[in-house]
Design a protein around this motif. Structure first.
Motif, PDB file in Angstrom:
ATOM      1  N   SER A   5      -4.874   0.071  -7.906  1.00 47.57           N
ATOM      2  CA  SER A   5      -3.943  -1.016  -7.643  1.00 47.57           C
ATOM      3  C   SER A   5      -4.701  -2.338  -7.650  1.00 47.57           C
ATOM      4  O   SER A   5      -5.757  -2.453  -8.281  1.00 47.57           O
ATOM      5  CB  SER A   5      -3.193  -0.797  -6.325  1.00 47.57           C
ATOM      6  OG  SER A   5      -2.057  -1.630  -6.260  1.00 47.57           O
ATOM      7  N   VAL A  31       3.394  -5.105  -6.966  1.00 45.99           N
ATOM      8  CA  VAL A  31       2.567  -3.945  -6.621  1.00 45.99           C
ATOM      9  C   VAL A  31       2.105  -3.328  -7.935  1.00 45.99           C
ATOM     10  O   VAL A  31       2.885  -2.718  -8.663  1.00 45.99           O
ATOM     11  CB  VAL A  31       3.331  -2.897  -5.788  1.00 45.99           C
ATOM     12  CG1 VAL A  31       2.439  -1.678  -5.552  1.00 45.99           C
ATOM     13  CG2 VAL A  31       3.780  -3.489  -4.453  1.00 45.99           C
ATOM     14  N   GLU A  32       0.848  -3.517  -8.218  1.00 43.78           N
ATOM     15  CA  GLU A  32       0.295  -3.067  -9.509  1.00 43.78           C
ATOM     16  C   GLU A  32      -0.112  -1.598  -9.454  1.00 43.78           C
ATOM     17  O   GLU A  32      -0.637  -1.122  -8.442  1.00 43.78           O
ATOM     18  CB  GLU A  32      -0.922  -3.917  -9.870  1.00 43.78           C
ATOM     19  CG  GLU A  32      -1.547  -3.575 -11.214  1.00 43.78           C
ATOM     20  CD  GLU A  32      -2.633  -4.559 -11.578  1.00 43.78           C
ATOM     21  OE1 GLU A  32      -2.295  -5.694 -11.974  1.00 43.78           O
ATOM     22  OE2 GLU A  32      -3.830  -4.206 -11.447  1.00 43.78           O
ATOM     23  N   LEU A  33       0.127  -0.903 -10.557  1.00 44.74           N
ATOM     24  CA  LEU A  33      -0.338   0.476 -10.696  1.00 44.74           C
ATOM     25  C   LEU A  33      -0.992   0.631 -12.063  1.00 44.74           C
ATOM     26  O   LEU A  33      -0.404   0.273 -13.085  1.00 44.74           O
ATOM     27  CB  LEU A  33       0.822   1.461 -10.536  1.00 44.74           C
ATOM     28  CG  LEU A  33       0.396   2.910 -10.228  1.00 44.74           C
ATOM     29  CD1 LEU A  33       1.478   3.638  -9.426  1.00 44.74           C
ATOM     30  CD2 LEU A  33       0.097   3.701 -11.496  1.00 44.74           C
ATOM     31  N   THR A  40      -0.939  -2.135 -17.371  1.00 45.26           N
ATOM     32  CA  THR A  40      -0.547  -2.114 -15.967  1.00 45.26           C
ATOM     33  C   THR A  40       0.971  -1.992 -15.837  1.00 45.26           C
ATOM     34  O   THR A  40       1.720  -2.290 -16.765  1.00 45.26           O
ATOM     35  CB  THR A  40      -0.995  -3.396 -15.234  1.00 45.26           C
ATOM     36  OG1 THR A  40      -0.269  -4.511 -15.760  1.00 45.26           O
ATOM     37  CG2 THR A  40      -2.484  -3.636 -15.404  1.00 45.26           C
ATOM     38  N   LYS A  60       0.826  -1.209   0.000  1.00 43.59           N
ATOM     39  CA  LYS A  60       0.000   0.000   0.000  1.00 43.59           C
ATOM     40  C   LYS A  60       0.855   1.252   0.000  1.00 43.59           C
ATOM     41  O   LYS A  60       0.574   2.222  -0.723  1.00 43.59           O
ATOM     42  CB  LYS A  60      -0.948   0.009   1.191  1.00 43.59           C
ATOM     43  CG  LYS A  60      -1.883   1.210   1.221  1.00 43.59           C
ATOM     44  CD  LYS A  60      -2.855   1.126   2.392  1.00 43.59           C
ATOM     45  CE  LYS A  60      -3.795   2.323   2.403  1.00 43.59           C
ATOM     46  NZ  LYS A  60      -4.751   2.258   3.543  1.00 43.59           N
ATOM     47  N   ASN A  85      -1.814  -7.744  -4.665  1.00 46.06           N
ATOM     48  CA  ASN A  85      -0.435  -7.320  -4.447  1.00 46.06           C
ATOM     49  C   ASN A  85       0.229  -8.167  -3.357  1.00 46.06           C
ATOM     50  O   ASN A  85      -0.418  -8.553  -2.379  1.00 46.06           O
ATOM     51  CB  ASN A  85      -0.382  -5.850  -4.016  1.00 46.06           C
ATOM     52  CG  ASN A  85      -0.738  -4.902  -5.160  1.00 46.06           C
ATOM     53  OD1 ASN A  85      -0.654  -5.270  -6.329  1.00 46.06           O
ATOM     54  ND2 ASN A  85      -1.130  -3.686  -4.819  1.00 46.06           N
ATOM     55  N   ASN A 106       4.177  -2.820 -12.779  1.00 44.98           N
ATOM     56  CA  ASN A 106       4.558  -3.407 -11.502  1.00 44.98           C
ATOM     57  C   ASN A 106       5.701  -2.566 -10.931  1.00 44.98           C
ATOM     58  O   ASN A 106       6.801  -2.535 -11.492  1.00 44.98           O
ATOM     59  CB  ASN A 106       5.007  -4.853 -11.696  1.00 44.98           C
ATOM     60  CG  ASN A 106       5.407  -5.522 -10.382  1.00 44.98           C
ATOM     61  OD1 ASN A 106       5.236  -4.948  -9.301  1.00 44.98           O
ATOM     62  ND2 ASN A 106       5.950  -6.725 -10.472  1.00 44.98           N
ATOM     63  N   CYS A 140       2.158   6.857  -6.697  1.00 45.54           N
ATOM     64  CA  CYS A 140       1.132   7.787  -7.194  1.00 45.54           C
ATOM     65  C   CYS A 140       1.550   9.234  -6.945  1.00 45.54           C
ATOM     66  O   CYS A 140       1.369  10.106  -7.810  1.00 45.54           O
ATOM     67  CB  CYS A 140      -0.202   7.511  -6.506  1.00 45.54           C
ATOM     68  SG  CYS A 140      -0.898   5.892  -6.849  1.00 45.54           S
ATOM     69  N   PHE A 165       2.591   1.740  -3.369  1.00 44.39           N
ATOM     70  CA  PHE A 165       1.612   2.243  -4.346  1.00 44.39           C
ATOM     71  C   PHE A 165       1.353   3.733  -4.153  1.00 44.39           C
ATOM     72  O   PHE A 165       1.443   4.519  -5.113  1.00 44.39           O
ATOM     73  CB  PHE A 165       0.319   1.443  -4.211  1.00 44.39           C
ATOM     74  CG  PHE A 165      -0.842   2.017  -4.988  1.00 44.39           C
ATOM     75  CD1 PHE A 165      -0.847   2.026  -6.370  1.00 44.39           C
ATOM     76  CD2 PHE A 165      -1.936   2.551  -4.307  1.00 44.39           C
ATOM     77  CE1 PHE A 165      -1.921   2.566  -7.077  1.00 44.39           C
ATOM     78  CE2 PHE A 165      -3.008   3.084  -4.997  1.00 44.39           C
ATOM     79  CZ  PHE A 165      -3.002   3.089  -6.389  1.00 44.39           C
ATOM     80  N   ARG A 212      12.088   0.744  -9.864  1.00 44.13           N
ATOM     81  CA  ARG A 212      10.852   1.517  -9.630  1.00 44.13           C
ATOM     82  C   ARG A 212      10.888   2.875 -10.316  1.00 44.13           C
ATOM     83  O   ARG A 212       9.900   3.300 -10.928  1.00 44.13           O
ATOM     84  CB  ARG A 212      10.623   1.682  -8.127  1.00 44.13           C
ATOM     85  CG  ARG A 212       9.268   2.332  -7.798  1.00 44.13           C
ATOM     86  CD  ARG A 212       9.063   2.349  -6.303  1.00 44.13           C
ATOM     87  NE  ARG A 212       9.110   0.982  -5.784  1.00 44.13           N
ATOM     88  CZ  ARG A 212       9.510   0.664  -4.549  1.00 44.13           C
ATOM     89  NH1 ARG A 212       9.913   1.619  -3.719  1.00 44.13           N
ATOM     90  NH2 ARG A 212       9.515  -0.589  -4.146  1.00 44.13           N
TER      91      ARG A 212
END
Length: 226
Positions: free
Chosen positions: A50, A60-62, A106, A7, A54, A108, A14, A10, A115
């Motif tokens: 998300s 961790v999907e966005l 998507t 969380k 996850n 990850n 964002c 994510f 990242r």
């Protein structure tokens, strides 16, 4: 080494993405989470989604969505015979569906070593796909002229295209838009059959393009001779 909480990864992602668009007026809201900007009656929103699947340290999907809103179209809904609940939503969709062919896009962002590259890629995709969509609403009537005769990003569902054209340009242009979409239905005859049965529901619902276009035609009295 302790795994990062999905969380938090994510939300941090964002916020980093949103910061890239602060110079052009977007502001991040963690509660969304989304970044939004207002311009008169218009509002432009970049929303983030998300996945409940996850897994810390693994996935961790966005996902990015774009939406355009207008107070004026909601007021138009309320005073017209539009066959749906009044809404200020105008156009938009998941980022991958703002391109042709449509696909679910998507990212990850779990790996701390990659990242920043993933976030940079998301920012680049927003710049090349989402911002051009928002910019087209600078001249809504010109956009409506294009929507009336072609498939335009952000208007994935035909009834939304007809609504926008009817609001901006009136019945004649909306009928042209309706005709464009009816010609692309699997069965235009099914549209005519649905349109010409007055006892069927007029309200739009989750269903086929055929049914909803027929209901729009019946409610708004356009395309009755197609």
């Amino acid at each position: 080494m302790e795994r990062e909480l999905p969380k938090q990864v994510f939300i941090d992602g964002c916020e980093q993405i949103s910061m890239e668009f602060e110079p052009i007026g977007f502001r991040f809201a963690k509660s969304g989470p989304h970044a939004s900007r207002r311009a008169g009656d218009w509002a432009f929103k970049i929303s983030f989604q998300s996945n409940y699947l996850n897994v810390g340290g693994e996935y961790v999907e966005l996902v990015v969505h774009a939406s355009v809103y207008s107070k004026a179209i909601k007021e138009w809904d309320e005073r017209s015979a539009w066959p749906a609940s009044a809404s200020d939503w105008v156009a938009g969709g998941q980022l991958g569906n703002l391109r042709t062919p449509h696909h679910w896009r998507t990212w990850n962002i779990v790996n701390p070593h990659t990242r920043q590259a993933e976030i940079a890629n998301i920012v680049a995709n927003i710049q090349t796909t989402v911002l051009p969509l928002f910019e087209r609403f600078d001249v809504p009537r010109k956009l409506a002229e294009q929507v009336a005769c072609s498939q335009v990003p952000g208007f994935m569902f035909p009834e939304n295209a007809v609504r926008f054209v009817l609001w901006q340009l009136g019945p004649e242009a909306a009928e042209n838009c309706l005709s464009y979409w009816v010609a692309r239905l699997p069965s235009p005859d099914a549209f005519r059959s649905e349109r010409d049965v007055p006892t069927l529901p007029d309200r739009l619902a989750l269903g086929s393009d055929t049914n909803n276009l027929a209901r729009v035609a019946r409610a708004m009295k356009i395309g009755l001779s197609l």
